[in-house]
Write an enzyme that holds these catalytic residues in place. Structure first.
Site, PDB file in Angstrom:
ATOM      1  NE  ARG A 102      -3.853   0.471   1.885  1.00  0.00           N
ATOM      2  CZ  ARG A 102      -5.095   0.482   2.369  1.00  0.00           C
ATOM      3  NH1 ARG A 102      -5.375   1.147   3.455  1.00  0.00           N
ATOM      4  NH2 ARG A 102      -6.058  -0.174   1.763  1.00  0.00           N
ATOM      5  CG  HIS A 129      -8.168  -0.071  -3.141  1.00  0.00           C
ATOM      6  ND1 HIS A 129      -7.411  -1.190  -2.822  1.00  0.00           N
ATOM      7  CD2 HIS A 129      -8.823   0.276  -1.989  1.00  0.00           C
ATOM      8  CE1 HIS A 129      -7.605  -1.494  -1.552  1.00  0.00           C
ATOM      9  NE2 HIS A 129      -8.450  -0.623  -1.021  1.00  0.00           N
ATOM     10  CD  GLN A 132     -12.713  -2.109  -1.392  1.00  0.00           C
ATOM     11  OE1 GLN A 132     -11.941  -2.042  -0.453  1.00  0.00           O
ATOM     12  NE2 GLN A 132     -13.910  -2.649  -1.278  1.00  0.00           N
ATOM     13  CG  ASP A 223     -13.738   5.894  -1.151  1.00  0.00           C
ATOM     14  OD1 ASP A 223     -13.693   5.700   0.079  1.00  0.00           O
ATOM     15  OD2 ASP A 223     -12.713   5.920  -1.870  1.00  0.00           O
ATOM     16  CB  CYS A 262     -14.080   0.746  -0.433  1.00  0.00           C
ATOM     17  SG  CYS A 262     -13.732   2.502  -0.218  1.00  0.00           S
ATOM     18  NE  ARG A 290      -9.975  -5.493  -0.136  1.00  0.00           N
ATOM     19  CZ  ARG A 290      -9.286  -4.503   0.427  1.00  0.00           C
ATOM     20  NH1 ARG A 290      -9.926  -3.521   1.025  1.00  0.00           N
ATOM     21  NH2 ARG A 290      -7.964  -4.464   0.350  1.00  0.00           N
TER      22      ARG A 290
END
Ligand code: CP
Ligand code: NVA
Length: 304
Positions: A102, A129, A132, A223, A262, A290
């Site tokens: 990340r 992402h 996700q 988001d 998310c 996930r």
């Protein structure tokens, strides 16, 4: 299709994404089949930014496949600070079989992949992402059977999550409506890439600033209005973003069957609690997926 890394969903074609989703669903339903699937494999998980879902789902997911996760926190995983990304990648490759990272910049992931000799998985960058999006499209597949011809809407700030959803939807033949406040649109190159993928799959992409374009969609996704690393104070954007809040009226107007996020969610900002906690919300299914979607990716990359 074989792929060496997962830096963006553009690394994958339609059949591969469908296989990953099918694999994720099997991992979810039959975990006992996979208890030794990554036995003897070690995977470094590097975090330049905070995380709850990604950190825990990778750690536990790797353990459920019989592998070993090595967590590098924001201090020890700060790439390019104590030594170059190139040296970091070459050293890590001496010991581990895969790198999950990340990072602040997509470029860091590209360097890890270039100089390391093991698969690299993007677990969030400034631009994308992908883990996700795979979990989200697993959830949509579980709900709808097939996402082809369905319409997913994203409303709010155009960001990394939006980009990966757009690309995945386009590859899979799912239409997408992206509604952002003026000045907070998605990346121009991602729009071009998505349009190219849409031309192949027949999916439609609508980019707009008008919430009325949300009418007739099948699911609505929100988001955070301010992503990690963006120092903009909430008060500065609140007024501009409030008309884009997902609340009961917006859900009713859109006709959407499902609400998606998310997480982490900011209650009463991008979404109201009644929607987030309501019957149409599938946010916990996304969160659960996930781990399964990521495990499917790790099996594809590491179990050779
Ligand atoms: N959705 C997601 O990536 O959550 P975390 O930031 O908690 O990992
Ligand atoms: N767009 C958000 C996603 C968090 C999972 C961020 O980058 O902070």
């Amino acid at each position: 299709m074989t792929f060496e890394h997962l830096l963006t969903v553009k690394d994958l074609d339609k059949a591969t994404i469908e296989q990953l989703i099918a694999q994720a669903i099997d991992l979810k339903q039959n975990p006992q089949k996979y208890q030794q699937a990554l036995a003897g494999k070690s995977i470094a998980t590097i975090f330049e930014k905070p995380s709850l879902r990604t950190r825990v789902s990778f750690d536990v997911g790797i353990q459920k496949l019989g592998g070993h996760a090595v967590y590098l926190d924001q201090q020890n995983g700060a790439l390019g600070k104590r030594e170059s990304v190139k040296d970091f990648a070459m050293n890590l490759s001496c010991w581990v079989d895969g790198i999950v990272a990340r990072v602040f910049s997509q470029k860091t992931l590209e360097e890890l992949a270039e100089y390391g000799s093991v698969p690299v998985i993007n677990s969030l960058s400034d631009l994308y992402h992908p883990c996700q999006a795979l979990a989200d499209f697993q959830a949509l597949t579980e709900q709808f059977g097939s996402v082809e011809g369905k319409t997913l809407a994203y409303v709010g700030d155009g960001n990394n999550v939006t980009h990966s959803l757009m690309l995945t939807a386009a590859i899979l033949g799912c239409n997408m409506v992206v509604v952002t406040p003026p000045g907070h649109s998605v990346d121009g190159q991602v729009v071009v890439d998505t349009q190219e993928l849409c031309a192949k799959s027949g999916a439609k992409l609508v980019i707009s600033n008008d919430i009325n374009d949300l009418k007739g969609v099948d699911a609505i996704y929100a988001d955070t209005w301010i992503s990690m690393g963006d120092e903009t104070p909430f008060e500065v954007i609140a007024e501009k973003f409030m008309p884009y809040q997902v609340n009961k009226q917006l859900m009713a107007m859109s006709g959407a069957q499902y609400f998606m996020h998310c997480q982490p969610a900011h209650r009463e900002q991008e979404v109201t609690s009644d929607v987030l906690d309501g019957k149409q919300s599938i946010i916990m299914q996304q969160a659960e997926n996930r781990m399964h979607a990521q495990n499917a990716v790790m099996l594809a990359l590491l179990q050779k």
